[in-house]
Structure formats: structure tokens, C-alpha cells
Motif scaffolding. Structure first.
Motif, short mmCIF file in Angstrom:
data_model
loop_
_atom_site.label_atom_id
_atom_site.label_comp_id
_atom_site.label_asym_id
_atom_site.label_seq_id
_atom_site.Cartn_x
_atom_site.Cartn_y
_atom_site.Cartn_z
N HIS A 280 2.18 7.00 1.58
CA HIS A 280 1.94 8.44 1.63
C HIS A 280 0.53 8.80 1.17
CE1 HIS A 280 3.18 7.34 -2.36
NE2 HIS A 280 2.74 8.48 -2.83
N MET A 281 -0.27 7.80 0.85
CA MET A 281 -1.63 8.09 0.40
C MET A 281 -2.63 7.54 1.41
SD MET A 281 -1.57 7.06 -3.60
CE MET A 281 -0.20 7.40 -4.68
N ARG B 225 -8.05 -2.21 -3.73
CA ARG B 225 -7.29 -1.66 -4.84
C ARG B 225 -7.35 -2.60 -6.04
NH1 ARG B 225 -1.23 0.03 -3.46
NH2 ARG B 225 -0.91 -2.18 -3.82
N LEU C 225 0.87 -1.18 0.00
CA LEU C 225 0.00 0.00 0.00
C LEU C 225 0.90 1.23 0.00
CD1 LEU C 225 -2.56 -1.10 2.72
CD2 LEU C 225 -2.73 -1.34 0.25
N TYR C 226 0.51 2.25 -0.77
CA TYR C 226 1.34 3.44 -0.84
C TYR C 226 1.24 4.18 0.49
CZ TYR C 226 0.43 2.05 -5.61
OH TYR C 226 0.29 1.32 -6.74
N PHE D 51 -6.10 5.01 -6.89
CA PHE D 51 -4.93 5.12 -7.76
C PHE D 51 -5.08 4.40 -9.10
CE2 PHE D 51 -0.55 4.07 -9.04
CZ PHE D 51 -0.04 5.34 -9.13
N PRO D 52 -5.51 3.13 -9.11
CA PRO D 52 -5.65 2.45 -10.42
C PRO D 52 -6.67 3.12 -11.32
CG PRO D 52 -6.05 0.91 -8.60
CD PRO D 52 -5.80 2.23 -7.99
N ARG E 71 -10.98 -1.74 -10.01
CA ARG E 71 -10.80 -1.51 -11.44
C ARG E 71 -11.54 -2.55 -12.28
NH1 ARG E 71 -5.67 -2.35 -14.41
NH2 ARG E 71 -5.08 -3.41 -12.51
N GLN F 288 -7.37 6.39 -11.32
CA GLN F 288 -6.76 7.61 -11.84
C GLN F 288 -5.81 7.27 -12.99
OE1 GLN F 288 -5.08 9.00 -8.24
NE2 GLN F 288 -6.92 10.10 -7.59
N CYS F 289 -5.09 6.15 -12.83
CA CYS F 289 -4.19 5.73 -13.90
C CYS F 289 -4.98 5.44 -15.17
CB CYS F 289 -3.41 4.49 -13.49
SG CYS F 289 -2.23 4.79 -12.18
#
Lengths: 277, 408
Positions: free
Chosen positions: B90-91, B147, B87-88, B99-100, B151, B102-103
Motif C-alpha cells: 500500500h506504499m 529499504r 514490500l508494503y 519507512f525505516p 538506514r 521514519q521509524c
């Protein structure tokens, strides 16, 4: 509850004594910066002024021309911020590639950067100067930023590469599978995780640039874009130096650094101590 | 949704080690396939090749009908859950799950809606603004799942996602992952070294050893008819008992020589094994599941009887786990040693040093009267016997579907 024993009391006294000792230069700085001109030569440098005055500060702050301190301060700030931005942008990218590539040239390039850290900057100053003059970079703020980004790049790459090597690849792999291209992986995932490294690079490089006198004198001396240390040099004469003015300028030049330190302290200490979890 | 096909895939590292050898494996559309094996068997390498994180040395990898050998991970439209979750840090949880999307370039409103929906499905709504650091292990696991599902990718890849959780939570998350997969019907390749996880979760299981596929089948197939000694001993807990035995003709039927004992098999018990029924004095590796040893009292009188010393009785209501000692030779092959060494090196040494006699595990109903330090008689249903070639370790498979010939 903390209780003093003989040993801890002695230790504390020693620590205080050492702290006071390290503050001694600061004491000289302050008392001499507050001394009026007529007391400067008549009293010893360790004697406090009988009639403290702030006129040194007002005088240096209102001076114009080559000794314009406020302008010097502005130039110093522009160059420092610009250099840090350049070092962070290019240094992190270069170090990332070097830390992650498995190609042979990667380690060769990395060792070249290490060599550049060891060699003194002054060694390359003359060819650098000639090159910079041909490119029209001498005497300009841009030129100074380019110069600092170039000369401090090895330091930035070295620091960043160390941090990158310790970064687990999982984050990058996860981001790639989440559909992020290499640029997004770097700027959205890797670089934000490198905040402690960025802080280290910014502080170390920033201090070097801010305090640098030698290259700034060579490349900017006599131009309209002098930095603070160069402007200060106009108060050093061949026969008489206005030490009270100089000390006042030194105090002024410390203000932005201290302000920045107080502002950033909490974050950076966290970064240094915490690392990446 | 799409199938994933490994077409004779080989992974060779620059130093020459071969992590995966000519792997042929097709994960059907919507299937949950578990890739299982001891550590170092190449299962993670296989998964990483499917993800695109590892280069494929030979063979073709297909997602759907598309060959993806050279396709960047970001273009494969698959989601992966890492062992470390990755897991990131900083998020926030919301940013992690978003995140996926947005990608993929989705509009903000849509991202928000889909993240909310995924969070709702996983019970993460309360935690959306937190950072991963502030979450428990189970919650992190859920975020990693979020996560992956948000998607709605072609396939899920999971690399030992439960190994960092404690036993109780693991059982719960096992069910949750399975439910999610059923709900979304996403093709899933799941890697684990834990055969319990494999058995409980997989539609089908692929057992890998030293980069070579040993057997592919449903959990029942693997349990009922293991292809070789390795699979036999890997699947099942406690594992299958394996002993050296000799099959001999005796009168109209056959006998099993097991140490100093003779087990008379009822007539026709070996009909399905022409290789064994006809031959005389054929050495085999005999496999017995712990539950194949039954209390002799009240068992079918035609079943062969086995005498063994009761060494230890573990009460595990509603069952009893009984450790028996028998004077038959254990079968020590490379495979059994490797399996023991996977648990710990000392266990492998023990196995070598065991010397004469072997230890058997029997799983009996809790009411069975067995006492430690006595010699007891056990009945063995002939249909529960597994035979393996002693030299190759391959199963001697029954010719017709396993018939319960002797079990009345």
C-alpha cells in the motif's frame, strides 16, 4: 461481437424478468409514496396515483417532535458512523491478537466470539437494558454506539480474523526489522493492508445498525435521540397507518445508503475481488 | 557496522525437532558470509534467530559486543531482505524506502534526502512514486535492497533474496548486491541453497547440514579441501566424483584399486597422508573433481592412468563435459542420498538403484578428442586426489599444506 442464439436470448429474457420481479417492491414503494391521502384508501396499493404528489415528502420532512425525520436521519447517521468506527478500531485489534497469538486462550476466546454470533441478540436484551440504564446509557447516542459496538463485535472479530490469518507474516516481520514497534506495525502496515476487511465490516455492520429498529426502539424510544426507523414508527397507528408517509420516509432513508454505495462501490468491489497481493 | 556471533546456538521446536544444533559462527565486521545448505538444513532458522524473529533455545547471539537474545527485532539495528521482498503493497517505492527512517524518527527533509540518495544508488529514481505491484521482479528486489541500505544498519540479513528471479537477472543482481555490500562495507549474513551463489558472493561460506555446521571457510578452502563428503559433493558443479577405492602398498609406493583397475601412484604421492601411506588395503572414498581427469596424451607420464567408457559428451565451449562409466562402486552414504533427494526424490532412488559401476563427470578443454562409445584413457594428477573415511565421511586431511609433490 456478441450474437444472440436461441439459448442466450431466452436466458436474457429470463434474467430481465427476474430483475423486474425484484424491482416490484420498489414499484409499490414509489407509487404509494407519491399518492395523496384521499387516494390511499380508495385505490388499490398496486394502482398508480391519478394525481401524483410530493406532499408526503414535504410533510414528513417538516414534521417536528417525535416524528422529526431529519433529526432521526442525523441520529441514525451519528450512531452508524460511530458504531462502525468503534467496531473497526476495537474489532481489528481484538481479531489481530486472536489471529496471531499462539496461546491456548486465543482459540478459546475466538470460539466464544463465534458462539456470540450464533446466539440471537434479543436473548440478552433485557439484562443489557438493565445494565445500560444503570450506567445512564439508555436514550443517548453514546449508549447506542456502545451497545452496537458490543453486540456486533463478534461479527467484526470473525470477519477480521479470517483476513488476518491469510496475511503473510512477512510484512509484520519486515516492519519490525525496519524498526517499527508493535503499534506502528499494526497501524502503518497491517491495518492499511486490511482495507478489504475494513470495507466488509463497515458495510455489513453499517447496514445492520442503519436498519435496526428493535434495539433502537427499546433503548431510544421516547427519547430525544430517536433514529430514523423509530421516528418512522410514529406513522404506524393502531387503527390507521399513513402508508404513503411511511413509504416516503423509507425512500428518504434509502438515499444516504445508495449515495454511499455509489461512492464506495468501485473501491470495495476492487477490495473484495482483489484481496491482498 | 558490527560483527554477528552465534555462540553455541541451538533451536529446538516445541515438538522436539532440533533445527539448529550448537552453532558456532562468527561473522566478522564488514564480512559477507554465506550460509548454505540443502533445504531444511536450518539455515533460514539461523538467520531468523539473528533477526530476532525466532526465539533462541540455547546459546548466545551477539551483535557487536551486545548479547541480543532478548532484544526485539526493531531494536537490533539490522536490516533484512526477505525472499518474498515483503514490500508494503500500500506504499509507494518512496514510502517503502522511507519507512525505516521514519521509524528511526528522522526529520522529513533528511528522510527525503537519504531516500533520494539510496534510490539514485540503485537506479530507482524514476520509479519512486510507483507501487510495488507495478514493478518487475528485479525492480522489486532493488527496492528491497534500498529499504535495507537506506538506514545504514549494523548488518544485513538476506534470506534467499534472488530465488524469485530468472537466471539471467540473478547473475546481474548477484554482482549488484556484492558491489553494494563492498561499497557500504556492511556485515552481511546471506542465506541460500544455491552453491553457485555461495561460491561467487561469499567472503566465507558456512555449510550447514541438518542444523550442524559442516565447514566454515573461504570458497577456495571449501573447494580445495572439503572437510567431509557432504561438503565435497555439495560444493562444485558438476559435483565431485566419489568412488570406493582401496589404497594398497606396492613396492616402494602405493596403488589405488579402483574397480578392476590398478592406479600406480608415483613415489611419495601419499607422503602427506601417513594414515594411508603406511597401511595396507585401506578402503577409502576417493574424491575426484571433474577437472582432475585430464587427457592422457601429453600429461605427466608419472600420473596414474584411468580407463573409462565415454557415455556422453556435452559440448559446452570452451569446455567439454564428459560422462564416463567406470566399474568402481559408487559411494552411497546418507549425505549423498540427502543431496540427491534435495534435487528430487527420484534422483535419490536412482542413486540407490545404480548398482554396479559409477558415472563420472570430467571437465575437459573443448579441444580434447573424446568420442562417445569409446574407451578412453585419462591421467589423474596425484595432488588432485581427495580421500575420505568410508564410514564417517570425514576427509582424510593431508598433514602438511597440500603439497603438489607429484605435480612437477
Amino acid at each position: 461481437m456478441f450474437r444472440y442464439t436461441k439459448a442466450t436470448a431466452l436466458r436474457e429474457v429470463l434474467v430481465w424478468a427476474f430483475a423486474l420481479l425484484t424491482l416490484l417492491p420498489f414499484y409499490f414503494l414509489v407509487i404509494n409514496a407519491l399518492k395523496p391521502d384521499e387516494e390511499l384508501l380508495t385505490t388499490g396499493s398496486s394502482t398508480p396515483p391519478s394525481r401524483p404528489t410530493v406532499e408526503n415528502f414535504t410533510e414528513v420532512l417538516t414534521a417536528t417532535g417525535d416524528s422529526n425525520i431529519l433529526l432521526g436521519l442525523l441520529h441514525s447517521a451519528v450512531i452508524t458512523v460511530g458504531s462502525i468506527a468503534g467496531l473497526v478500531a476495537f474489532g481489528s485489534l481484538a481479531a489481530y491478537v486472536l489471529a496471531r497469538t499462539t496461546a491456548r486462550w486465543g482459540s478459546v476466546a475466538f470460539y466464544l466470539f463465534l458462539v456470540a454470533i450464533v446466539l440471537p441478540t434479543q436473548l440478552g436484551l433485557i439484562p443489557l437494558y438493565i445494565g445500560a440504564r444503570q450506567l445512564g446509557l439508555v436514550g443517548s447516542l453514546w449508549g447506542m454506539i456502545v451497545l452496537y459496538v458490543g453486540t456486533l463485535m463478534p461479527l467484526a472479530v470473525f470477519l477480521y480474523a479470517g483476513f488476518f490469518r491469510n496475511l503473510p507474516r512477512d510484512y509484520e516481520e519486515a516492519a519490525a526489522l525496519d524498526g517499527a514497534g508493535p503499534a506502528r506495525v499494526f497501524f502503518r502496515v497491517v491495518l492499511p493492508l486490511m482495507a478489504p476487511a475494513t470495507g466488509t465490516v463497515a458495510i455489513l455492520a453499517g447496514l445492520i445498525v442503519w436498519n435496526d429498529f428493535f434495539s433502537a426502539l427499546i433503548f431510544l424510544g421516547g427519547s430525544d435521540n430517536q433514529t430514523l426507523p423509530v421516528s418512522m414508527y410514529y406513522y404506524v397507528g393502531s387503527l390507521v397507518s399513513a402508508w404513503n408517509k411511511i413509504f416516503a420516509i423509507v425512500l428518504i432513508s434509502m438515499v444516504p445508503i445508495l449515495a454511499f454505495y455509489l461512492f464506495a462501490q468501485k473501491r470495495f468491489i476492487q477490495g473484495f475481488a482483489g484481496g491482498i497481493k | 557496522m558490527a560483527s554477528i556471533t552465534f555462540d553455541r546456538i541451538t533451536k529446538r521446536y516445541p515438538d522436539g525437532t532440533q533445527a539448529v544444533s550448537e552453532l558456532d559462527l562468527a561473522i566478522r565486521d564488514g564480512e559477507f558470509l554465506v550460509l548454505v545448505g540443502p533445504s531444511g538444513c536450518g539455515k533460514t532458522t539461523a538467520l531468523r534467530m539473528a533477526a530476532g524473529l525466532e526465539e533462541i533455545s540455547e546459546g548466545r547471539l551477539l551483535i557487536g559486543d551486545r548479547v541480543v537474545n532478548e532484544v526485539h527485532p526493531s531494536q537490533r539495528d539490522i536490516a533484512m531482505v526477505f525472499q518474498s521482498y515483503a514490500l508494503y503493497p500500500h506504499m509507494s517505492v518512496r514510502e517503502n524506502i522511507a519507512f525505516p527512517l521514519q521509524c528511526a524518527g528522522l526529520a522529513k527533509a533528511e528522510v527525503r534526502e537519504r531516500v533520494d540518495r539510496a534510490a539514485d544508488a540503485l537506479g530507482l529514481t524514476e520509479l519512486l512514486e510507483r507501487r510495488p505491484k507495478a514493478l518487475s521482479g528485479g525492480q522489486r528486489q532493488r527496492v528491497a535492497m534500498g529499504r535495507a541500505i537506506v538506514r545504514q544498519p549494523q548488518a544485513f540479513l538476506m534470506d534467499e533474496p534472488l530465488s524469485n528471479l530468472d537466471a539471467k537477472l540473478r547473475g546481474q543482481m548477484r554482482a549488484e548486491i556484492r558491489n553494494l555490500q563492498r561499497e557500504y562495507r556492511t556485515t552481511t549474513l546471506y542465506v541460500t541453497h544455491d552453491q553457485v551463489e555461495a561460491m561467487t558472493m561469499g567472503d566465507r561460506i558456512a555449510v550447514l547440514r541438518k542444523g550442524v555446521l559442516q565447514q566454515l571457510g573461504t570458497p577456495e578452502e571449501l573447494y580445495e579441501s572439503p572437510a567431509n563428503l557432504f561438503v565435497a559433493e555439495f560444493i562444485g558443479s558438476p559435483p565431485m566424483n566419489v568412488l570406493s577405492a582401496t589404497v594398497t602398498r606396492a613396492g616402494s609406493g602405493s596403488e589405488l584399486l579402483l574397480g578392476s583397475q590398478r592406479l600406480v601412484l608415483p613415489a611419495g604421492a601419499l607422503d602427506a597422508y601417513p594414515e594411508l601411506a603406511g597401511a595396507d588395503a585401506t578402503p577409502v572414498a576417493l574424491g575426484l573433481r571433474p577437472e582432475a581427469l585430464r587427457d592422457a596424451a601429453g600429461a605427466d607420464p608419472s600420473w596414474p592412468r584411468l580407463l573409462a567408457d565415454v557415455e556422453l559428451v556435452e559440448n559446452l565451449p570452451p569446455e567439454k563435459l564428459v560422462h564416463l562409466r567406470l566399474d568402481a562402486e559408487p559411494v552411497v552414504t546418507e549425505a549423498t542420498l540427502e543431496l540427491a533427494a534435495d534435487v528430487d526424490q527420484a534422483a535419490a532412488e536412482d542413486l540407490r538403484a545404480l548398482g554396479r559401476g559409477s558415472v563420472l563427470h570430467a571437465r575437459l578443454p573443448g579441444t580434447t578428442p573424446v568420442r562417445e562409445g569409446t574407451r578412453a584413457q585419462f591421467a589423474v594428477p596425484p595432488s588432485a586426489l581427495h580421500f575420505f573415511d568410508l564410514s564417517t565421511g570425514q576427509a582424510i586431511a593431508p598433514q602438511s599444506p597440500r603439497l603438489a609433490a607429484a605435480t612437477a
